[in-house]
Design a protein around this motif. Structure first.
Motif, short mmCIF file in Angstrom:
data_model
loop_
_atom_site.label_atom_id
_atom_site.label_comp_id
_atom_site.label_asym_id
_atom_site.label_seq_id
_atom_site.Cartn_x
_atom_site.Cartn_y
_atom_site.Cartn_z
N GLU A 127 -42.95 -19.68 3.66
CA GLU A 127 -42.90 -20.96 2.96
C GLU A 127 -43.91 -21.01 1.82
OE1 GLU A 127 -43.34 -25.73 4.02
OE2 GLU A 127 -43.01 -24.26 5.61
N ASP A 128 -45.01 -20.30 1.96
CA ASP A 128 -46.04 -20.26 0.91
C ASP A 128 -45.52 -19.67 -0.39
OD1 ASP A 128 -47.85 -21.42 2.59
OD2 ASP A 128 -48.85 -19.54 3.15
N PHE A 129 -44.49 -18.85 -0.30
CA PHE A 129 -43.92 -18.21 -1.49
C PHE A 129 -43.52 -19.26 -2.52
CE2 PHE A 129 -40.26 -16.54 -3.87
CZ PHE A 129 -40.76 -15.33 -4.34
N PHE A 130 -43.07 -20.43 -2.06
CA PHE A 130 -42.55 -21.45 -2.95
C PHE A 130 -43.63 -22.42 -3.44
CE2 PHE A 130 -39.03 -19.98 -0.37
CZ PHE A 130 -38.07 -19.71 -1.35
N LYS A 131 -44.89 -22.17 -3.08
CA LYS A 131 -45.97 -23.03 -3.55
C LYS A 131 -46.35 -22.71 -5.00
CE LYS A 131 -47.95 -24.14 0.97
NZ LYS A 131 -49.14 -24.07 1.85
N LYS A 132 -46.07 -21.49 -5.44
CA LYS A 132 -46.28 -21.12 -6.83
C LYS A 132 -44.97 -21.30 -7.59
CE LYS A 132 -48.64 -17.66 -8.19
NZ LYS A 132 -49.14 -16.28 -8.43
N VAL A 133 -45.03 -21.89 -8.77
CA VAL A 133 -43.81 -22.20 -9.50
C VAL A 133 -43.16 -20.95 -10.08
CG1 VAL A 133 -44.43 -24.57 -10.03
CG2 VAL A 133 -45.13 -22.74 -11.59
N VAL A 134 -43.94 -19.87 -10.26
CA VAL A 134 -43.38 -18.59 -10.70
C VAL A 134 -43.98 -17.49 -9.85
CG1 VAL A 134 -43.07 -16.96 -12.61
CG2 VAL A 134 -43.16 -19.42 -13.08
N GLN A 135 -43.11 -16.63 -9.30
CA GLN A 135 -43.56 -15.52 -8.48
C GLN A 135 -43.06 -14.21 -9.09
OE1 GLN A 135 -45.56 -15.22 -6.04
NE2 GLN A 135 -45.53 -16.96 -4.64
N PRO A 136 -43.88 -13.14 -9.02
CA PRO A 136 -43.40 -11.85 -9.51
C PRO A 136 -42.33 -11.26 -8.60
CG PRO A 136 -45.52 -11.60 -8.42
CD PRO A 136 -45.25 -13.08 -8.48
N VAL A 137 -41.27 -10.75 -9.20
CA VAL A 137 -40.21 -10.09 -8.45
C VAL A 137 -39.84 -8.79 -9.16
CG1 VAL A 137 -39.25 -12.16 -7.37
CG2 VAL A 137 -38.44 -11.47 -9.63
N GLU A 138 -39.19 -7.91 -8.44
CA GLU A 138 -38.81 -6.61 -9.01
C GLU A 138 -37.44 -6.66 -9.66
OE1 GLU A 138 -37.93 -2.51 -6.87
OE2 GLU A 138 -40.09 -2.86 -7.07
N THR A 139 -36.52 -7.36 -9.02
CA THR A 139 -35.17 -7.51 -9.57
C THR A 139 -34.71 -8.94 -9.37
OG1 THR A 139 -34.03 -6.94 -7.50
CG2 THR A 139 -34.61 -5.11 -8.97
N ALA A 140 -33.75 -9.34 -10.21
CA ALA A 140 -33.17 -10.68 -10.08
C ALA A 140 -31.70 -10.59 -10.51
CB ALA A 140 -33.95 -11.69 -10.91
#
Length: 208
Positions: A127-140
């Motif tokens: 759930e903490d993942f969504f506390k930051k408005v932008v998260q680094p990802v490898e693919t989308a």
């Protein structure tokens, strides 16, 4: 396109590009026109059987004349406010590209992979993942994704290349064109972000 981040305003040259088949969804077409018109953006489409080839040709038309490229899939649904929010997040975060949340068609899964993780192996986040408005990802995905043109210029062509698995098949363990793009994107030092508070629709057909 004029974008506001706090009390700061910036004028960005935005090009919207689409790789489309000959036939498509009118819900998407009307959505694109109504969402982009308030920002003074006219979408550029290239039509053909090969998605990656068409998208690259569309990008090549604007990579030297615009600040950012907005890719749009022909089955994505969104609003003008979604476009504005994503561009503001791109500028504020400093990422080289940003994508919103979008679920895979006919599946209860969001289309992104975390850095250093196989998308098929790690399928949940805390759930903490969504506390930051932008998260680094490898693919989308490319449903409604902003890419800085300067980041695109760092990449060698072709930008979209599919590759089969070790057995030469396409039924798992292979790499699709969109995933190969993001892997190349990262190898030249570009950063892809996921807007965790922004989502777009993914149109599906349902027989009744």
């Amino acid at each position: 396109m004029l974008v506001r981040v706090g009390n700061v305003e910036a004028e960005m040259k935005v090009a919207a590009v689409m790789s489309t088949p000959r036939l498509g969804f009118t819900d998407n077409f009307f959505c694109v026109s109504s969402a982009l018109a308030p920002h003074g953006i006219s979408p550029i489409k290239v039509t053909g059987a090969f998605w990656g080839q068409c998208l690259q040709r569309a990008m090549e038309q604007v990579v030297d004349t615009h600040d950012v490229i907005l890719t749009v899939d022909y089955d994505t649904v969104f609003s003008s406010k979604t476009v504005e929010a994503l561009l503001a997040l791109l500028l504020h975060s400093g990422y080289d590209a940003i994508a919103p949340l979008q679920t895979k068609r006919e599946a209860n899964a969001v289309m992104f992979a975390l850095p250093g993780n196989d998308a098929d192996e790690k399928t949940t986040v805390s759930e903490d993942f969504f506390k930051k408005v932008v998260q680094p990802v490898e693919t989308a995905h490319f449903g409604l994704t902003f890419i800085r043109t300067e980041a695109l210029k760092k990449m060698k062509k072709p930008w979209f290349v599919a590759s089969a698995n070790a057995e030469g098949g396409w039924d798992g363990g292979h790499t699709d064109e969109d995933i190969s793009f993001w892997k190349k994107f990262a190898t030249v030092g570009n950063k892809l972000g996921l807007a965790t508070h922004v989502s777009v629709g993914h149109a599906e057909l349902m027989g009744t």
